[in-house]
Design an enzyme around this catalytic site. Sequence first.
Site: not given
Ligand SMILES: Nc1nc2c(ncn2[C@@H]2O[C@H](COP(=O)(O)OP(=O)(O)OP(=O)(O)O)[C@@H](O)[C@H]2O)c(=O)[nH]1
Ligand SMILES: [Ca+2]
Length: 512
Positions: A176, A218, A221
């Site tokens: 990742e 969760a 990196q």
């Molecule tokens: N404010 C905001 N938060 C977001 C958005 N999309 C995702 N998040 C939040 O930001 C955090 C990281 O989102 P992601 O990068 O999509 O994380 P992920 O890929 O689901 O998680 P990993 O498996 O740990 O990589 C999470 O707490 C999401 O709920 C967005 O468009 N706006």
């Molecule tokens: Ca992610």
Amino acid sequence: MDEPKVTGTKPKMSTTRKILLILGFLSTLAAIALITVAVTQNQPLRKNIKYGIVLDAGSSHTNLYVYEWPAEKENDTGVVQQVEVCKVEGPGISGYSQTTEKAGPSLVQCLRQAEEVIPAEQHQETPVYLGATAGMRLLRLENKDAADKVLSSVEKTLRSAPFSFQGARIISGQEEGAYGWITINYLLGNFKQSGWKKFLHSLKSISETSGALDLGGASTQITFVPDEISPESPQNLLYFRLYGKDYQVYTHSFLCYGKDQALQQKLAWDLQSAENSSLFDPCFHQGYQRTISMSNFFKNPCTSIEEKQFPFSQLHIEGEGNYEKCRRNIQILFNKTNCPYSSCSFNGIYLPPLQGDFGAFSAFYFVMNFLNLTSDVPFTLDEVASAIQKFCARPWHEVKLQYHQIKEKYLSEYCFSGAYILSLLENGYEFTTENWQRIHFLGKIGSSDAGWTLGYMLNLTNMIPAEEPPAPPLSYSSYVGLMVLCSLVLVSVILLAWLLFHKPKCLQKGIV
Ligand SMILES: Nc1nc2c(ncn2[C@@H]2O[C@H](COP(=O)(O)OP(=O)(O)OP(=O)(O)O)[C@@H](O)[C@H]2O)c(=O)[nH]1
Ligand SMILES: [Ca+2]
């Protein structure tokens, strides 16, 4: 003396002049023909577009990305771009641990959207990959059987789509980090070595790449090319040869340090000193309230080490909106006491000295962008801290009124997330006021989202060659430009020669 007689008849053109005139005419024709042939013969062929699909099955949700690139240029750098992103409705696939058979069908709507974007005749040859990240890593630790069933359900759905199924698997934290680093450097054009940059690099043997900081729900990196590679912690080092250049990359993925799991960890710590079922939390706005169920709270591998029995089944959280206290509270997640290496980030994990610029994406970007801290003129660390402190101090009713269009789940956590991001970067990785401005918060680069998916696809389709592909010495436009220039020089020379042999009277006057 008799004046020479001026007769009214034109002097006859000499044979040499006639030949010169014909030659001049023919050369002009040849030059025109040359330009026409150059422009038409070397016209790039009609674009033959290829497509690829990657599903990012994250802990919080799944995103489907469609990429496209010109078939004849697939080994060049920077030609692949994102043409579509579809956010899957509902939770991430790890959220289907109780109803595993529903994980696959949740993806159907986005797969349909991809079918519309990609021409039907290319569906069969379009590869589709699914990579699951920290949510599924945690589910695999908690319940391996459920994780396998979720992956089977997802695979079944992807196989039934009209695309070419290439696999659905849980990727490692190392992958990742590495693919995120490849993505941003590919999109920033850092692997492209042309002209003076290539020359400079060959002299100094430097490779200017940007580090990658990814903050998920969760896991998080950190990946970059350090100044010096030390063999102390080989599990954190990766070796790549890309476009004819070697890269030694440091990477580490912290499971449970994505922003959602970090909040769970913080609550688990707070609970240790809780006297009853009510808890004041400085990381939420004053006036904000949330109730969490205790029944599954400690089943999560991120909180289970702090497991304790409580005489209540629900925990009531009440916001205090105190940034300084929140930062102190979060501090406990970063154990800096024990480092078996020359330098560490936290929890005894090796971290070489930080080097170069960093691109910070995913939640690093979502949160900083909401707080208006991502402008082109970079903010100082103090300015960032002060903006977050002010935001945390605002009462919840006021924040809710101003940002009524934002999902409450996101809005209520920006204060915690802002404080957590600063703690991770400042206390965890030890960014300082001096190198803070080397962090660039970015959501997209061009039309493509910053994230690991593009790097994953480039790698699995062998689109990044180890050696630089042989390139024509000139680009199409430089080639045509040069042809035009040569032709113009040719015509001018011939015109000049003709003028010299066939001097008009006006030019002869001053000449002795
Ligand atoms: N404010 C905001 N938060 C977001 C958005 N999309 C995702 N998040 C939040 O930001 C955090 C990281 O989102 P992601 O990068 O999509 O994380 P992920 O890929 O689901 O998680 P990993 O498996 O740990 O990589 C999470 O707490 C999401 O709920 C967005 O468009 N706006
Ligand atoms: Ca992610």
